[in-house]
Design a protein around this motif. Structure first.
Motif, short mmCIF file in Angstrom:
data_model
loop_
_atom_site.label_atom_id
_atom_site.label_comp_id
_atom_site.label_asym_id
_atom_site.label_seq_id
_atom_site.Cartn_x
_atom_site.Cartn_y
_atom_site.Cartn_z
N VAL B 172 1.01 -1.26 0.03
CA VAL B 172 -0.02 -0.09 -0.05
C VAL B 172 1.05 1.29 0.22
N VAL B 173 0.60 1.91 -0.78
CA VAL B 173 1.36 3.39 -1.08
C VAL B 173 0.68 4.61 -1.03
N SER B 174 1.00 5.44 -0.27
CA SER B 174 0.18 6.91 -0.14
C SER B 174 0.80 7.66 -1.02
N LEU B 175 -0.18 8.28 -1.90
CA LEU B 175 0.22 9.30 -2.85
C LEU B 175 -0.31 10.57 -2.68
N ALA B 176 0.29 11.75 -2.78
CA ALA B 176 -0.10 13.31 -2.59
C ALA B 176 -1.22 13.19 -4.00
N SER B 177 -2.24 14.04 -3.61
CA SER B 177 -3.22 14.18 -4.63
C SER B 177 -2.61 15.17 -5.79
N SER B 178 -2.81 14.65 -7.23
CA SER B 178 -2.44 15.47 -8.27
C SER B 178 -3.66 16.19 -8.97
N ALA B 179 -4.70 16.47 -8.01
CA ALA B 179 -5.84 17.22 -8.48
C ALA B 179 -5.51 18.75 -8.52
N LYS B 180 -6.11 19.59 -9.44
CA LYS B 180 -5.67 20.90 -9.65
C LYS B 180 -6.79 21.53 -8.81
N PRO B 181 -6.17 22.78 -8.49
CA PRO B 181 -7.31 23.81 -7.66
C PRO B 181 -8.51 23.89 -8.58
N THR B 182 -8.27 24.06 -9.94
CA THR B 182 -9.59 24.51 -10.84
C THR B 182 -10.30 22.97 -10.87
N ASP B 183 -10.06 22.03 -10.33
CA ASP B 183 -10.85 20.65 -10.65
C ASP B 183 -12.22 20.78 -9.62
N PHE B 184 -12.14 21.59 -8.71
CA PHE B 184 -13.04 21.91 -7.61
C PHE B 184 -14.26 22.75 -7.90
N LYS B 185 -14.90 22.61 -8.78
CA LYS B 185 -16.09 23.53 -9.11
C LYS B 185 -17.28 23.10 -8.72
N THR B 186 -17.36 21.71 -8.19
CA THR B 186 -18.60 21.06 -7.62
C THR B 186 -18.62 20.91 -6.30
#
Ligand SMILES: Cc1cc2nc3c(=O)[nH]c(=O)nc-3n(C[C@H](O)[C@H](O)[C@H](O)COP(=O)(O)OP(=O)(O)OC[C@H]3O[C@@H](n4cnc5c(N)ncnc54)[C@H](O)[C@@H]3O)c2cc1C
Ligand SMILES: Nc1ncnc2c1ncn2[C@@H]1O[C@H](COP(=O)(O)O)[C@@H](O)[C@H]1O
Lengths: 245, 325
Positions: B172-186
């Motif tokens: 099991v490997v923990s990864l940092a999120s690679s989501a972008k700030p602009t992904d959170f429109k909902t």
């Protein structure tokens, strides 16, 4: 408010689906084509939202000239104008690409699709559009309310629903329940003939998916009847023969 | 090279459909002679994550932060596409669930991948491309689709592939999120889950009823039968249109498609639009008072009789069966 509704042209729901002799093509002879039922729901919702002059509705369809009756139907139900991208819709990727190319500089406040087209059933176009246009996409919604710039949507999840809020333009695919079906009235049918329908050429695109062949489900064996007075027999068959319980 | 599988969960628990997807992806990884990497997003215990090893996942990537607790198609797409690239995935597998339908098409566009959804069987690998069977025409047919992306995405239908255990030790490997700030429109405001009910799209056993039940006041008969079996309940379109049952229960061409092991249809005539959504069920039982009802033509077992009498008897027989077995 500007709304774009994506419409597809599909075999009527009562159609028995058959293919040509080498099973590579859908046999369209004698088949009645209709406006995809879910797209009718999406369009009905758009009409509700624009009621009283609050906005305009454009319908867009990727298809060949033979599909124009379906586009006219959408105009008769209440869309203001229509666009047809002149190409056979080979897959959802192709369709979404064409619609995105059209929509990208038009500032639609909302793009609505049906939850899926009842022929290809990919349920793919809405989310692909979202990606091409870098807009949020909410798939398979059952409810949509607008409050100024804010939309509240309820989307289906396994065994329940999820309520999602979004600010600014978005894309949603509509399922039953979003709106009541609208039936075209006489005025709608008359005006549909003269409403604008723009035909645009398609952009070329590399295809990544091709249908090699179709297959119809293998028919079941003859039904085994069980006497209504002996339902225990059914339980026995389900356990010992069908092995499903 | 690798196969990447996205593992969905509900409030920190994997569902049977998730194990189906992992088992399916494992079989593809074996065909390709490569490793299976699973990716989970959100709040999950270490124990849940490592349980994926049971179904053959050699590596489990876990991404979690405060923003990722609820589904967000854009953010999840960013995370998945990033992982797919880093892991050199040539195939990405997801469930063709409600969230999967929001995610897979976005992912395919982001990765310039070929996409098949509604997949019902393992693919045939043909050199660099693969050919896979999927449903088409609302369950009235299947299509064999050839995907020729450098990477391809498959969204698997529920109940289409059996869960199979192939235990390995999952790293099991923990990864940092690679989501972008602009992904959170909902933002998700509320999740309503009828917790005591079995989810229809994934159910193994379904008891469904139509206008032959005469009215909502008789539905307790259907619910009791479903309960005796541990089945989900469903209905025909006119039943939900009339408000006898919620719309979520409507199956068919314009409703939900189901493919359980057992579909029991009570007082449903068997119109082509209804059959479209249920015909891939493994075993179909029809109970109808009209021996000419079209549904009998596509059934495995049939009982001609009045539902009001047959259903309670069947419920009693099921109860007797489960007590003895
Ligand atoms: C565009 C379109 C889309 C549609 N999509 C769907 C869809 O997704 N799903 C769907 O289900 N339908 C759909 N329909 C509707 C479909 O055509 C049928 O009308 C519908 O499936 C019929 O529902 P039913 O069998 O419950 O009712 P009916 O056709 O009225 O049948 C009732 C049955 O109950 C039997 N019965 C009556 N009394 C008893 C009793 N006491 N005991 C036992 N049996 C009894 C009767 O013999 C009869 O067979 C669609 C229609 C259209 C036009
Ligand atoms: N050829 C098309 N032209 C325009 N819109 C389409 C077309 N095909 C599908 N759509 C839209 O995309 C939705 C989902 O279709 P699909 O992804 O094919 O299941 C449909 O309900 C339509 O709203």
């Amino acid at each position: 408010m500007k709304i774009l509704v994506c419409i597809s042209n599909v075999p009527d729901t009562t159609t028995k689906i058959t293919f040509n002799s080498d099973n590579t093509e859908f046999n369209a002879s004698g088949v009645q084509f209709i406006l995809n039922p879910y797209d009718e729901i999406a369009l009905s919702k758009a009409i509700d939202l624009c009621e009283g002059g609050k906005g305009t509705i454009t319908v867009i369809h990727v298809g060949e000239a033979s599909t124009e009756p379906t586009i006219r139907k959408a105009l008769a139900i209440g869309a203001d104008d229509a666009v047809r991208i002149d190409a056979a819709p080979s897959d959802a990727y192709f369709v979404a690409y064409q619609i995105a190319a059209y929509a990208k500089d038009k500032n639609f406040d909302m793009i609505l699709t049906g939850r899926e087209s009842i022929d290809y059933n990919g349920a793919q176009v809405a989310a692909m559009l979202g990606e091409f246009l870098d807009l949020p996409s909410i798939s398979i919604i059952k409810k949509l309310d607008l409050n100024g710039n804010k939309a509240t949507l309820s989307r289906e999840i396994e065994g329940g629903k999820e309520v999602v809020e979004v600010d600014g333009p978005f894309i949603a695919s509509c399922a039953e329940g979003v709106a009541e079906w609208k039936i075209p009235n006489m005025r709608g049918i008359m005006s549909a003939r003269t409403k604008p329908l723009e035909v645009l050429a398609a952009q070329s695109l590399e295809t990544l998916s091709v249908v090699e062949k179709f297959e119809t489900p293998t028919p079941r064996g003859a039904v085994k009847m069980v006497d209504a007075a002996n339902v225990a027999k059914l339980v026995d068959l389900l356990h010992n023969e069908a092995k499903v319980i | 090279m690798s196969v990447l599988v996205y593992v969905e969960h509900a409030e920190g628990k994997f569902k049977k459909s998730t194990f189906e997807v992992v088992s399916y992806a494992k079989a593809i990884a074996q065909q390709l002679n490569t490793n299976l990497v699973a990716l989970a997003i959100g709040n999950l215990s270490a124990e849940q994550l490592s349980s994926l090893g049971t179904y053959g996942a050699q590596k489990v990537l876990h991404v979690n932060d405060a923003q990722l607790g609820t589904f967000n198609a854009q953010a999840y797409t960013s995370i998945l596409s990033d992982a797919a690239q880093k892991e050199g995935a040539t195939v990405v597998v997801l469930a063709n669930s409600f969230s999967g339908k929001g995610l897979a098409p976005r992912l395919a566009v982001r990765l310039k991948a070929g996409l098949a959804s509604g997949v019902v069987a393992l693919p045939t690998i043909q050199g660099a491309s693969l050919s896979v069977k999927r449903t088409a025409y609302s369950g009235k047919a299947f299509a064999h689709v050839k995907l020729s992306g450098a990477i391809n995405v498959l969204a698997l239908n529920a109940n289409a592939y059996p869960v199979s255990e192939q235990p390995v030790n999952a790293e099991v490997v923990s990864l940092a999120s690679s989501a972008k700030p602009t992904d959170f429109k909902t933002s998700v405001k509320e999740i309503v889950r009828a917790s005591d009910k079995i989810s229809l799209p994934e159910a193994d056993l379904v008891v469904s009823a139509g206008r032959g039940m005469k009215g909502p006041e008789n539905w307790h008969l259907i619910e009791e039968l479903a309960e005796s079996l541990g089945a989900a309940t469903a209905c025909s379109k006119p039943v939900s249109d009339a408000g006898w049952r919620p719309h979520e229960e409507h199956v068919g061409q314009t409703g939900i498609s189901v493919s359980p092991n057992l579909y029991i249809a009570v007082g449903i005539s068997g119109a082509i639009q209804h059959l479209a959504g249920v015909s891939s069920s493994k075993t179909i039982v029809v109970i109808n008072k009209d021996p000419e009802a079209p549904f009998f033509k596509v059934a495995d077992y049939g009982i001609v009789g009045d539902a009001m009498e047959v259903v309670p008897q069947l419920t009693a027989a099921m109860k007797a069966y489960s007590q003895n077995g």
